[in-house]
Each structure stands twice: as C-alpha cells, then as structure tokens.
Design a protein around this motif. Structure first.
Motif, PDB file in Angstrom:
ATOM      1  N   GLY A 502      34.949  -9.342  -3.861  1.00 43.82           N
ATOM      2  CA  GLY A 502      34.623 -10.754  -3.702  1.00 43.82           C
ATOM      3  C   GLY A 502      33.141 -10.968  -3.456  1.00 43.82           C
ATOM      4  O   GLY A 502      32.426 -10.091  -2.970  1.00 43.82           O
ATOM      5  N   THR A 503      32.662 -12.153  -3.831  1.00 43.05           N
ATOM      6  CA  THR A 503      31.258 -12.491  -3.622  1.00 43.05           C
ATOM      7  C   THR A 503      31.130 -13.225  -2.288  1.00 43.05           C
ATOM      8  O   THR A 503      31.880 -14.167  -2.013  1.00 43.05           O
ATOM      9  N   ASN A 504      30.186 -12.763  -1.465  1.00 43.58           N
ATOM     10  CA  ASN A 504      30.000 -13.405  -0.169  1.00 43.58           C
ATOM     11  C   ASN A 504      29.620 -14.862  -0.333  1.00 43.58           C
ATOM     12  O   ASN A 504      28.793 -15.205  -1.173  1.00 43.58           O
ATOM     13  N   CYS A 505      30.228 -15.705   0.483  1.00 43.34           N
ATOM     14  CA  CYS A 505      29.967 -17.125   0.331  1.00 43.34           C
ATOM     15  C   CYS A 505      29.311 -17.721   1.570  1.00 43.34           C
ATOM     16  O   CYS A 505      28.170 -18.139   1.546  1.00 43.34           O
ATOM     17  N   ILE A 506      30.009 -17.694   2.702  1.00 42.29           N
ATOM     18  CA  ILE A 506      29.523 -18.477   3.832  1.00 42.29           C
ATOM     19  C   ILE A 506      30.226 -18.023   5.110  1.00 42.29           C
ATOM     20  O   ILE A 506      31.300 -17.430   5.039  1.00 42.29           O
ATOM     21  N   ARG A 507      29.595 -18.283   6.264  1.00 40.81           N
ATOM     22  CA  ARG A 507      30.228 -17.968   7.554  1.00 40.81           C
ATOM     23  C   ARG A 507      30.885 -19.219   8.143  1.00 40.81           C
ATOM     24  O   ARG A 507      30.246 -20.257   8.260  1.00 40.81           O
ATOM     25  N   ILE A 508      32.136 -19.060   8.489  1.00 44.66           N
ATOM     26  CA  ILE A 508      32.927 -20.206   8.951  1.00 44.66           C
ATOM     27  C   ILE A 508      33.437 -19.923  10.363  1.00 44.66           C
ATOM     28  O   ILE A 508      33.986 -18.844  10.608  1.00 44.66           O
ATOM     29  N   PRO A 509      33.296 -20.854  11.295  1.00 47.12           N
ATOM     30  CA  PRO A 509      33.893 -20.621  12.619  1.00 47.12           C
ATOM     31  C   PRO A 509      35.418 -20.439  12.482  1.00 47.12           C
ATOM     32  O   PRO A 509      36.044 -21.105  11.654  1.00 47.12           O
ATOM     33  N   ALA A 510      35.994 -19.537  13.268  1.00 46.34           N
ATOM     34  CA  ALA A 510      37.427 -19.222  13.144  1.00 46.34           C
ATOM     35  C   ALA A 510      38.287 -20.484  13.122  1.00 46.34           C
ATOM     36  O   ALA A 510      39.212 -20.612  12.321  1.00 46.34           O
ATOM     37  N   LYS A 511      37.938 -21.424  13.967  1.00 47.64           N
ATOM     38  CA  LYS A 511      38.802 -22.605  14.086  1.00 47.64           C
ATOM     39  C   LYS A 511      38.640 -23.568  12.907  1.00 47.64           C
ATOM     40  O   LYS A 511      39.295 -24.600  12.852  1.00 47.64           O
ATOM     41  N   PRO A 562      29.532 -28.713   5.787  1.00 50.34           N
ATOM     42  CA  PRO A 562      29.963 -29.411   7.006  1.00 50.34           C
ATOM     43  C   PRO A 562      30.921 -28.580   7.869  1.00 50.34           C
ATOM     44  O   PRO A 562      30.947 -28.715   9.090  1.00 50.34           O
ATOM     45  N   LEU A 563      31.663 -27.678   7.210  1.00 50.12           N
ATOM     46  CA  LEU A 563      32.655 -26.887   7.957  1.00 50.12           C
ATOM     47  C   LEU A 563      32.025 -25.714   8.706  1.00 50.12           C
ATOM     48  O   LEU A 563      32.684 -25.034   9.481  1.00 50.12           O
ATOM     49  N   THR A 564      30.752 -25.456   8.456  1.00 49.72           N
ATOM     50  CA  THR A 564      30.100 -24.349   9.163  1.00 49.72           C
ATOM     51  C   THR A 564      29.550 -24.804  10.516  1.00 49.72           C
ATOM     52  O   THR A 564      29.161 -23.995  11.339  1.00 49.72           O
ATOM     53  N   ILE A 565      29.523 -26.120  10.700  1.00 49.37           N
ATOM     54  CA  ILE A 565      28.922 -26.646  11.933  1.00 49.37           C
ATOM     55  C   ILE A 565      29.854 -26.412  13.126  1.00 49.37           C
ATOM     56  O   ILE A 565      31.057 -26.690  13.061  1.00 49.37           O
ATOM     57  N   VAL A 566      29.283 -25.864  14.187  1.00 49.37           N
ATOM     58  CA  VAL A 566      30.076 -25.616  15.391  1.00 49.37           C
ATOM     59  C   VAL A 566      29.734 -26.689  16.419  1.00 49.37           C
ATOM     60  O   VAL A 566      28.576 -26.828  16.805  1.00 49.37           O
TER      61      VAL A 566
END
Lengths: 596, 269
Positions: A502-511, A562-566
């Motif tokens: 897979g190609t790395n995309c983005i870091r996402i908070p678990a929740k 927007p989903l990466t924002i903690v």
C-alpha cells in the motif's frame, strides 16, 4: 456418518507432536527459575518451543499452536477449548498464519499444555523463534475453482520434512512458507517462499509444479517476492526449498536484527545474484541428496458420507441470504460449498470452539476445518442442502456474522492486548470497525466486497496492513504534553498475483479511523466510474492510472485533512485514550522477541 | 481422629461406592441444588439443602439445626453432590467441616453424570427423623479478610485465586497466584486424579508444608472446590476465605492488577 467426538478415539492423518518435548521444557524452565540458565538462552529455547512473551510481564506466555497447512480436526479444536478454559482466558485466538494462540498462560503451565496437545497430535515446536514457522496452505486448496491442483499434500509433506529438521534450528531469523491454491487467493508474493501450483502442459507430457516466489515479506520494511523461474516441477520442490534455506542460513545477516529477514539479503545481493546462488545450491542438493531425501506426499483424501437431513429450519431468510452471499464460496465440486466463519479479530470462546467442532463433524464431508488467512475458520465440503441448517447452528452460538469475504471483516493483530511491541489497541479497533461496518450493511455492497482492511498495532506487520486495500499501523501522537493513539494509513495494497504494498497516505487519530474509512467510501462513491470497485479505483490511483477527478493519493489526502485534526483535551478528551481504555494514552513497549 | 490416609481417601466418594451404600441408614446424601431441581428428581434417598439458602444464613448454629433435622449425627457419613462441577457441593463440605462434622465427602461426579450413567434417581422426599449433633467450630480452616491481610507478605503462605484468568489479571489480592477452577476437573469427574492434581501445585512450587488460603469471586464456591482439591492430595493447612474478593473490595483493601495491557479485548463474546 462419523459425527461423534471422542478424544480417546482419534484418527488423525498427521501427528506433529513429540511428547518428550513437554518434559524437556519443564526441566529447562526449572533451570531458568533456579538461575542456572541465563534469561537469553531460556528465551531462545522457549521461542523454539512456541512460547512467546507477553506484554509487560515475565510470568505469562502466549502459546502458539501450529496448524500445518491450516488443517485442523474437530477433536483438536475441542482439546484447545479445554486448554483455554484451564490455562488461558477462556478464548483462543486464530492468527493470520494458521496458528491458534492461547494468551496469558502462566509460564509454568506451558509443559502441561504441550503434553495435552500431544495427545491430539498438535505441536508448538518452531512456532516462534528463528526457525521455519508454520507452513501455510490456502484454505481453499483442493476445492478452489481456479486452482490447477491441490497443493495441500505438498504443504503437509514440506511441513513434515522441515519440522525439527537440523537445517532450520538456528537460522539468522524466522522463515516462512506459503502454499496457495491459485494466484488470485494467494499470499504467495509477500512471504520468504511462496508457492502457487501450476500445471505445465506441453505436447509430450503434463507436468505438475509450482511458481515459486522468493524474498517477499512484510515488516518494518516490506518487499514483494521475485519469481525464481517460469516453472519448478514438483520433483524439484524439496531441493529448491533446501537450497533457499541453506543460502539464507549461510549468507543471512546475523548481526543486524532489523535487517535479518531473507528479503533484505535478496535486496542487498540483488535478485539475479541471489537467484543464481539458489539455482547453484539446488544443483548441488539434487546431485548429492536425491537418493537420500524425498518428500512423503500423501494424496489420499478421506471423504466421509454425510447423512441427508431434511430437518425444517426456521430462520430469518433475509439474514440467511446476506450470510450466504458474503460467507460462502462455491467449490469446484458440484453442489459443495466452503463456509467462512467470521470471528472478531480472530477471537473465539472455548464454548464456540466446541460447538464449531461438532458442526464440522456433522456437516463437513472431509471432517476437518482449515483456518484461513484472515483470522477466520473455514468449514469445507458442505452440501448445498445443508447450508441452511449449518447457518442456524452457527447462529445459535454467535458465529453467523455476515461479511467474512468482504471489507467488513478487518484483520487486527493482538496489539496492546498482549504484545510487548504494540503501541495501540489494534485488536479492539478491528472489532469496532467490524461492528460499525456490519451495522451499516457495508458487507452487502458489491463495490466494496473485494477490498480489505488490516491493522497492525505498531510498524511491524503482524496485522499485514501493507497488503490491505485500506491498511493502518499504530503509533503515538503528541499534542503539547498530551499523547494520543494514532494510525498511519496506507491505500491500495494487495496480496494476489498483482501483489503490491500500500501507498502511505496520512496519519489519522485512532478515534477518527472509522470516520476516515467511511469518508473514503463516500469519496469513492462520488468519484468512481460505473465499473469501478473500491479496490480497482484505488488501484488506478496508486498506479497513476486514474481516469476520474481524484488523480492521486494526494487528492485523497486533501479531502481527508479535516479528519487528521485532533481536538484539544478540553474539547474532546476521548481522543486521548485508546479503544478499550479510559485512561490517558501513553506509549509503552517492552522488548520484542521476534528477533531473539 | 482418623489417620491422615483415611482423611485423604475421604474427600471424594466414588459413585460406585455410593451405589453400594445407598440404602445405608448411616449415610446421608445431600443435594445442594435448588428446591425446584430437587423436587423434579434427585439421587435416590438424598435430602435437599439448597446451598444458596444456606449462604443467606450460614451461621454455625443454623447449619447444625438443619443437619440435625436431616437425621445427621456426629457419626453419619455425609455425601454431598451438585450439578455445578462440584463447586456448590464443595462449599457445603467446607461448612460441615467448619462446624465440626468431619465425616463428609464429595460425590466424585455431578448429578448430570450420575443420571447419564443410569444410576438410581427418583422424586421421593425422604425423612430420616431428627438426630443430635454437637457444635465444634474449626477455626483452622477459615480465613477472614483481616487474617489474610496479615499473611500477604508471609513466605510460608500461598494465596490462591480461583477465578478465571481475565478476572485475576484485572484485579486480585496482592501476592495471590491464579489457578482457575476449571483446571481441577477431569472430563468425567469433578476432580482430576491425584497425580495430576499434584502436578498442578508442584509446577507452581506450592509446597505441602505451606499454609494455603483459597478465595474466589464472592462466596467461596470456586475456591471451595480448590479447598477440596488440595485436601484430596494431602495438603493439611488449607483455609478458605469464604467472603472472598467481593468482601475484600467492599473493605477497600489493597488490590493488585496487571497494568498496561488491554487483555479483556482478547476475549470473544
């Protein structure tokens, strides 16, 4: 019909056990406890015998039971259920490599478990450590409509040849063999040695053999395997295996623990050089050992007769149809089906194991099960007329979840539930995703069916995240002085003949992981061309062949930002604890044992 | 006093032996299942003493009254059975020992197994008249929370938690070791053969000279089974913490746990 289960009257084809090993383990453990054996030597010994360490404690072990070729008998499942009740947590865990694991076992109980396993022909020998791990075989081998021939007897013979073989008692690192049924269902290219059965038909003769792939594998750095040669006839299977193992044993890196899998050797030498070494070594093996060594191939298959039942079954037809669509595969044998039993991240209670054993003994013509590649169990050779009643039996023990062969059955490694290296609770996350996707009936969506979700709790790849359509691995994120669990997501991985990491995309908070999956689905739905599935759509994107408005992984990334924002801890403290815990998240790891 | 050897053989009574004595007036069979279960059918000639009723008032005086009304005197050989893998029966056995009735055994199989083997059952109520029984409390086999607390750091005391593994990992009495109750059973009997039971304790370095305190979740039933398992292989100094972990928590005593691991998420529902 032989649906009686009796542990004292066991007819199993292959006995993998050696009773003396339990006694030996017991003696070594005593020496270790009396400080007469140093911890490192004991650890190596313990791993060689299938007892893995447990998160943050020296008192418990994880016992990994090997199921060679994934073939498991009902009586063996019942024994594992008993052992789980007595010595473990009342559940067993089905792994992605056809092992069955008992977690949180008191180290002192390991010899007793080994002894009991031996009574049903099972072993834990060489399930961990720098050895040849469980030999895998496609769960559909022998029944797959795409396969050229059944590779099971070859997988079993190879397992028999290699188990306890001096060749593999002290390799530079662990070593894995996967046999597959066909290219489509395989895991042939992401393993040290992958074997796909093929038949070579020329004008003179029909020859059975394999396509052999070498040097693939998943881990901190992953590689796709190389095909050794166009065709390797079955007569060369053993000598090729020996040659590869010998080259790895001789040249593999024994110093750098992070670079000692065979894939690194292949990478360092270059494929051509490595290939030549293997071919030369094989010639030597052929010349010197042909007379003394051979594989014992047992091509006999025992099929029982199953009594017809015309029992009327009352069930929710909608639910049954849903299950039938997503959990069964038509076999090449007319009127027979293979049934995939979905679990949650591979966990199954002792009571369910007992019931499953009974169901298998009643309905499967081959009277054995296979564990699959996705933390599941497959009951094969079920007659069309018995599917309904089998479904109702599974339903009564909570094993009839739909979605086995779809996006809605994510794989999750054991994560912080037991593993020393884990950074996140990937195990629970997989369960949460599964529950959510099933509640949204995602399993019914044909466009999502051929996609997968796989999750690892750290950058190592036990959860096989790199070959998932949507893959995740866990880590720790920081916001000021506070930490939160986070997942790195990769897209477009696959494990078939077009294997690709897979190609790395983005870091996402678990929740936010679940929301991210749903968002990707909705982006796909808006952007797709009529014939696209999520998998084929992502395939085009990661291979720069996109024909829609989402051109690249970067485009997806932008939409997911927007989903990466903690949120701050005051706004939403939930982001700062991992699944399965209310405590503040912090990363804590112990020493890994893979490399010991 | 019986000799040690007799005591050991006494802990369980073989079903076949019971059959041969089933009409013997000197033997009293007690069924600890509920009144409803008992009234449907029970072992021939057995009397009913539902354990749950007893636990709601387990004062020694009350128990003596009850057994007197069942025609049990100091010499009567009492045999107790249940249908819950021996745990409820074990607790009554312990209670009888506690009030000074030493001539007591566990039936070595469950009621379901008894039925399966085709042995005598019926639904008749039996009356054995009233007998006199002395009260002679044996405090040596009881552990209170206070007593246990004092023993936590005692090298010669082994505290055994008989709950399931996950419960133990989550919280337990400091210093306790975990032996889940399901270890003790064999496929057909409520207790494994003695050599196998020996091995369980031997592998955990539990010495015959040690003082043992067993406990479980709330009422000393699972740990009662462990109590009897230990007695059956000749451990002499065994105590039951009857009020077990429920009381320990209520009293807000120190609790130990396995940290930094989400083991509950490994269990399937």
């Amino acid at each position: 019909m032989n649906n009686k289960l009796n542990l004292n009257d066991l007819s199993i084809r292959n006995n993998w056990a050696k009773t003396e090993e339990a006694d030996h383990f017991s003696k070594m453990l005593k020496l270790y406890r009396q400080n007469e054996l140093d911890p490192d030597s004991f650890r190596r010994f313990r791993l060689q015998h299938g007892a893995y360490g447990t998160r943050m404690t020296d008192n418990y072990a994880m016992v990994r039971i090997k199921i060679p070729a994934g073939e498991i008998h009902p009586e063996q499942l019942i024994k594992i259920a008993q052992l789980s009740d007595s010595f473990s947590i009342g559940s067993a865990h089905i792994s992605t490599r056809q092992n069955i694991q008992l977690h949180w076992v008191v180290l002192e109980d390991v010899p007793e478990i080994m002894l009991e396993l031996a009574k049903v022909g099972l072993t834990t020998r060489e399930a961990c450590g720098n050895t040849i791990r469980n030999i895998m075989c496609g769960p559909l081998s022998g029944v797959c409509a795409n396969e050229m021939f059944d590779s099971t007897p070859y997988a079993l013979a190879t397992a028999k040849f290699l188990l306890r073989n001096p060749l593999n008692q002290n390799l530079p690192r662990k070593f894995k063999f996967n046999f597959t049924c066909c290219e489509k269902h395989g895991m042939g290219k992401i393993v040290d040695v992958g074997l796909v059965p093929v038949i070579n038909e020329s004008t003179e003769c029909t020859q059975y053999g394999f396509k052999i792939f070498l040097g693939g594998g998943l881990g901190n750095k992953s590689y796709v395997g190389h095909q050794l040669e166009e065709f390797t006839p079955i007569e060369d299977l053993l000598h090729t295996s020996i040659a590869v193992i010998k080259i790895f044993d001789r040249l593999g890196n024994r110093k750098n623990l992070a670079r000692n899998r065979m894939r690194y050797l292949v990478n360092e030498l270059g494929w051509d050089e490595f290939k030549n070494l293997v071919l030369k070594e094989r010639t030597i093996s052929r010349v010197t050992q042909s007379a003394t060594l051979s594989l014992e191939i047992d091509n006999n298959q025992n099929l029982n007769s199953i009594a017809e039942t015309f029992q009327r079954v009352d069930l929710d037809l909608m639910m049954y149809e849903r299950w039938l669509k997503t959990n069964t595969i038509k076999q090449k044998q007319t009127n027979y089906y293979s049934v995939f039993v979905t679990l949650e991240a591979g966990d199954i209670t002792s009571n369910q194991l007992r019931k499953l054993a009974k169901i298998c003994a009643t309905f499967s013509k081959e009277r054995t099960m296979r564990n699959g590649f996705s933390q599941d169990i497959v009951i094969r050779w079920v007659h069309l007329n018995h599917l309904k009643i089998l479904y109702s039996k599974l339903l009564s023990v909570g094993l009839a979840n739909p979605g086995a062969l779809t996006l809605a059955s994510p794989v999750g490694c054991s994560g912080t539930t037991s593993c020393n290296l884990a950074l996140t609770n990937s195990h629970r996350l997989a369960k949460e995703i599964q529950r959510k996707l099933l509640s949204l009936k995602i399993d019914q969506d044909d466009d999502l069916k051929d996609s997968t979700i796989k999750i690892s709790g750290c950058p190592n790849s036990c959860g096989q995240h790199e070959i998932a359509t949507i893959g995740f691995y866990g880590g720790g994120g920081r916001s000021g002085k506070d930490m939160y669990p986070v997942y790195q997501m990769s897209l477009g991985g696959r494990h078939d003949n077009y294997a690709r990491l897979g190609t790395n995309c983005i870091r996402i908070p678990a929740k936010n992981v679940i929301n991210t999956i749903l968002k990707i689905i909705s982006i796909f739905k808006q952007d797709r061309k009529p014939h696209d599935t999520l998998k084929s759509w992502l395939d085009k994107i990661v291979n720069s062949r996109s024909d829609t408005s989402v051109r690249s992984i970067n485009d997806i990334k932008k939409l997911l930002l927007p989903l990466t924002i903690v949120p701050s801890k005051n706004e939403n403290s939930d982001f700062y604890s991992d699944y399965g815990s209310n405590d503040n998240y912090h990363t804590r790891t112990g020493k890994g044992e893979c490399a010991a | 006093m019986c000799s040690l050897k007799e005591n050991i053989s006494h802990v369980t009574l073989n079903a076949d032996t019971l059959i041969s004595k089933i009409n013997d007036r000197d033997i009293r069979i007690i069924d600890v299942r509920s009144r409803k279960d008992y009234s449907q059918h029970h072992i021939h000639n057995s009397v009913n003493l539902p354990l749950l009723e007893l636990l709601s008032n387990d004062s020694p005086g009350h128990l003596i009254k009850l057994i007197q009304s069942m025609g049990i005197s100091d010499d009567t050989h009492v045999v107790v059975y249940d249908n819950t893998f021996g745990a409820l029966a074990s607790r009554l056995v312990w209670n009888l020992l506690y009030v000074g009735h030493n001539n007591v055994s566990l039936l070595d199989i469950t009621y379901d197994n008894w039925k399966l083997l085709g042995y005598d059952i019926d639904s008749k109520n039996v009356n054995f008249g009233t007998k006199i029984h002395t009260l002679n409390i044996n405090n040596n086999i009881l552990s209170t929370a206070e007593y246990l607390e004092k023993k936590i750091n005692d090298d010669n005391t082994v505290i055994i938690d008989n709950r399931e593994r996950l419960n133990f990992l989550e919280q337990h009495i400091p210093g306790a070791i975990n032996i889940p109750y399901k270890i003790f059973a064999s496929p057909n009997k409520i207790l494994k053969p003695t050599n196998e039971l020996e091995k369980i304790f031997e592998s955990r370095y539990v010495d015959h000279d040690a003082e043992i305190i067993t406990y479980c979740g709330s009422s000393g039933t699972l740990s009662g089974l462990a109590y009897n398992a230990l007695k059956s292989i000749g451990f002499e100094n065994v105590k039951l913490y009857t009020h077990s972990f429920k009381e320990w928590k209520q009293l807000q005593k120190t609790i130990a746990k396995q940290d930094d691991a989400n083991y509950w998420d490994l269990s399937a529902e």
